[in-house]
Design an enzyme around this catalytic site. Structure first.
Site, PDB file in Angstrom:
ATOM      1  N   ASP A 253     -11.506  -4.105   3.813  1.00 30.52           N
ATOM      2  CA  ASP A 253     -10.205  -4.126   3.171  1.00 30.52           C
ATOM      3  C   ASP A 253      -9.637  -5.527   3.337  1.00 30.52           C
ATOM      4  O   ASP A 253      -9.393  -5.973   4.453  1.00 30.52           O
ATOM      5  CB  ASP A 253      -9.303  -3.094   3.882  1.00 30.52           C
TER       6      ASP A 253
ATOM      7  N   ASP B 287      -6.256  -5.256  -1.232  1.00 30.16           N
ATOM      8  CA  ASP B 287      -4.961  -4.599  -1.120  1.00 30.16           C
ATOM      9  C   ASP B 287      -3.973  -5.175  -2.140  1.00 30.16           C
ATOM     10  O   ASP B 287      -3.905  -6.388  -2.325  1.00 30.16           O
ATOM     11  CB  ASP B 287      -4.450  -4.854   0.314  1.00 30.16           C
TER      12      ASP B 287
ATOM     13  N   GLU C   2      -6.966  -2.689  -5.552  1.00 33.32           N
ATOM     14  CA  GLU C   2      -5.964  -1.624  -5.481  1.00 33.32           C
ATOM     15  C   GLU C   2      -4.856  -1.945  -6.473  1.00 33.32           C
ATOM     16  O   GLU C   2      -4.165  -2.953  -6.338  1.00 33.32           O
ATOM     17  CB  GLU C   2      -5.353  -1.513  -4.074  1.00 33.32           C
TER      18      GLU C   2
ATOM     19  N   HIS D 282      -5.248   6.826   1.898  1.00 31.44           N
ATOM     20  CA  HIS D 282      -4.392   6.861   3.081  1.00 31.44           C
ATOM     21  C   HIS D 282      -2.911   6.687   2.752  1.00 31.44           C
ATOM     22  O   HIS D 282      -2.098   6.563   3.667  1.00 31.44           O
ATOM     23  CB  HIS D 282      -4.844   5.758   4.047  1.00 31.44           C
ATOM     24  N   ASP D 283      -2.582   6.638   1.467  1.00 31.00           N
ATOM     25  CA  ASP D 283      -1.182   6.475   1.067  1.00 31.00           C
ATOM     26  C   ASP D 283      -0.630   7.698   0.338  1.00 31.00           C
ATOM     27  O   ASP D 283       0.565   7.739   0.038  1.00 31.00           O
ATOM     28  CB  ASP D 283      -1.038   5.260   0.123  1.00 31.00           C
TER      29      ASP D 283
HETATM   30  C1  GLC Z   1      -1.376  -0.921   0.189  1.00 28.54           C
HETATM   31  C2  GLC Z   1      -1.967  -0.119   1.310  1.00 28.54           C
HETATM   32  C3  GLC Z   1      -0.858   0.472   2.111  1.00 28.54           C
HETATM   33  C4  GLC Z   1      -0.047  -0.661   2.687  1.00 28.54           C
HETATM   34  C5  GLC Z   1       0.460  -1.586   1.594  1.00 28.54           C
HETATM   35  C6  GLC Z   1       0.948  -2.881   2.150  1.00 28.54           C
HETATM   36  O1  GLC Z   1      -0.710  -0.139  -0.736  1.00 28.54           O
HETATM   37  O2  GLC Z   1      -2.861   0.828   0.805  1.00 28.54           O
HETATM   38  O3  GLC Z   1      -1.322   1.311   3.128  1.00 28.54           O
HETATM   39  O4  GLC Z   1       1.029  -0.173   3.427  1.00 28.54           O
HETATM   40  O5  GLC Z   1      -0.560  -1.921   0.691  1.00 28.54           O
HETATM   41  O6  GLC Z   1      -0.125  -3.639   2.609  1.00 28.54           O
END
Ligand code: GLC
Length: 545
Positions: free
Chosen positions: A101, A203, A266, A327-328
């Site tokens: 990641d 990310d 993402e 995980h979100d």
């Molecule tokens: C992404 C991650 C999340 C994180 C955010 C800030 O959306 O998946 O878990 O809090 O970015 O890095």
């Protein structure tokens, strides 16, 4: 001319591990790299091909690793660099790829770069972050909001300016317009690529570039009380800026310096904007994460529409992908219910494109209610009471019937699901009708059937609770019939003829039945039927891509 093999990530199933919650080996209640290594046999048995690790870099853990303090180290909480190398070595030996990641949009406020940047206005690293003078009234420079609640600007009294943070104040955004910043992150990428990692999930990649004129974001007319507070404005000037694509192309070229690596982004955007991230001539990310299934209403017609819309929006040669959990977001088994979680698994693993399975979803783990005093997620802490918390989908993996579910021998950092005594890997391995065994069979079928892995997608029907499509490659034609409701259904092909053999049902107790004319589906059942030569698909079916 012999066809070239597709790249590995097109036929792979990706498995996301949230390292804090997979396996603890040093009895601190938090998972670690050694734990992941010990659990690799689970991934191998499940049949997945690649392991994506949420961040394991040194971090104050304000956002559990998404606040990186050093891009080329391993946080001692998770182990050492030697543990990391051992994990990559063991994964590769077991035939698994490893995806890291990468969190390039922001660092931790404890990163040496930010400490330098905030030390004075004339520091050479000042421009590595986004600093602005206060507005004339002394307030923040504009109306930009943090995704984690409140303003996106934090005042630094020592130097009299504000810095921008899309997430926590402890996560200052890097200035991606600065070529030194880009070069520094690209070097960090090369560091891991040389160590053998097979790619990155990047990310919030659509956040990297912000408006250079710092214009106010427009108000969001659709905003309703109860929505996450940052939805009060539309992120027009803070995300998805046109200039981001040139940056992503650069990032892609770094990955392409190494053979057979993958770049995943993402991106939470509507499908028509999402697909722009494949880039000009597919020079962007290989896989812009497609989160449509995370946010959809669970109705056959809506799901069919989004699949068709996605297939139609893909650029020529752009490879699709699907995600059911991360995980979100609320766990799929809680979003659609335990019965439909099986149907959803069949959908994920029979659609065209690379699927990503979130750890625990293979055993149908539920969203775990977190008592207020145990909330750890900074989003939930900043914006309490709105049920936005992400802890409930990050609870420890449920391995066995022991007091801490085989995850740890001490109380874990987040509560275990209270179903862990019966709902765990050990029990489900022994039960041929479990959702775990269903996942295993689906992945195995994907592996052995080119039509599922690489074949065309042909929509057939979506009406009532029935979703029907075909995956086909050369003479192999597989019909996927999904009942998105809990009432029995009879499936037949209007203007066509259904004939074949049932290969797999989500019910677990139906195998190798002959199918002629029609197929009875129970409530909450999905089935895959291998069509025989006598089967005829309705002629009005749109031409496949
Ligand atoms: C992404 C991650 C999340 C994180 C955010 C800030 O959306 O998946 O878990 O809090 O970015 O890095």
């Amino acid at each position: 001319m012999p066809a070239t093999d597709p790249p590995w990530w097109q036929s792979a199933v990706i498995y996301q591990v949230y390292p804090r919650s997979f396996q603890d080996t040093d009895s601190d209640g938090v998972g670690d790299l050694l734990g992941i290594r010990r659990r690799l046999p689970h991934l191998v048995e499940l049949g997945v091909d690649a392991l994506w690790l949420s961040p394991v870099f040194p971090s104050p853990m304000a956002d559990f690793g998404y606040d990186v303090a050093d891009y080329t180290g391993i946080d001692p909480l998770f182990g050492s660099m030697a543990d990391f190398d051992a994990l990559v070595g063991a994964a590769h030996a077991a035939g698994l790829k490893v995806i890291l990641d990468l969190v390039p949009n922001h660092t931790s406020d404890q990163h040496a770069w930010f400490r330098q940047s905030r030390s004075s206005r004339s520091d050479p690293k000042r421009d590595w972050y986004i600093w602005r003078d206060p507005s004339p009234d002394g307030g923040p420079p504009n109306n930009w909001l943090s995704d984690f609640g409140g303003k996106a600007w934090e005042f630094d009294a020592a130097t009299g300016q504000y810095y921008y943070h899309a997430f926590l104040a402890a996560q200052p955004d890097l200035n991606w317009r600065n070529p030194e910043v880009r070069a520094a992150i690209y070097d960090a990428m090369r560091f891991w690529l040389r160590r053998g990692v097979d790619g990155f999930r990047v990310d919030v990649i659509w956040h990297l570039i912000k408006d250079d004129q710092f214009r106010d974001n427009p108000a969001n007319p659709a905003f309703r009380p109860g929505d996450p507070p940052h939805h009060a404005v539309m992120p027009l000037y803070t995300t998805d800026r046109p200039e981001v694509h040139a940056v992503i192309e650069e990032m892609r070229r770094v990955v392409d310096e190494f053979p057979e690596r993958v770049l995943i982004g993402e991106i939470y955007l509507p499908l028509e904007r999402l697909v722009a991230y494949y880039g000009r001539d597919l020079g962007g990310v290989h896989l812009p994460f497609n989160f449509a299934l995370l946010q959809t209403a669970w109705s056959a017609r809506v799901v069919a529409k989004l699949i068709d819309g996605y297939e139609a929006a893909l650029p020529h040669g752009g490879w699709p992908n699907w995600v059911l959990g991360n995980h979100d977001r609320v766990r799929v088994a809680s979003r659609v219910g335990p019965g439909q979680a099986r149907v959803a698994a069949m959908l994920l693993l029979t659609l065209r494109g690379t699927p990503t399975v979130y750890y625990g979803d293979e055993i149908g783990m539920q969203q775990v209610p977190i008592p207020p005093e145990r909330v750890r997620d900074p989003f939930e802490r900043n914006v309490p009471g709105k049920k936005l918390g992400r802890d409930g989908c990050r609870t420890p993996m449920q391995w066995d019937t022991s007091p801490y579910a085989g995850f740890s021998d001490v109380e874990p950092w987040l509560p275990l699901g209270d179903d862990h005594r019966h709902n765990n890997v050990e029990n489900q391995r022994a039960d041929q009708t479990s959702i775990y065994q269903l996942h295993r069979r689906l992945i195995e079928l994907r592996c052995t059937r080119p039509a599922l892995r690489l074949g065309r997608y042909r929509p057939i029907a979506a009406s009532g609770d029935l979703l029907l499509f075909v995956r086909e490659r050369e003479r192999e034609r597989l019909l996927v019939a999904l009942n998105l409701g809990d009432e029995p259904l009879e499936v037949s092909l209007t203007n066509g003829r259904l004939a074949g053999t049932l290969l797999l049902s989500t019910a677990g107790d139906r195998v190798a039945e002959k199918v002629t004319g029609s197929l009875d589906l129970r409530g909450d059942e999905g089935a895959i039927v291998e069509l025989s030569d006598e089967a005829r698909l309705p002629s009005q079916t749109p031409l496949p891509r």
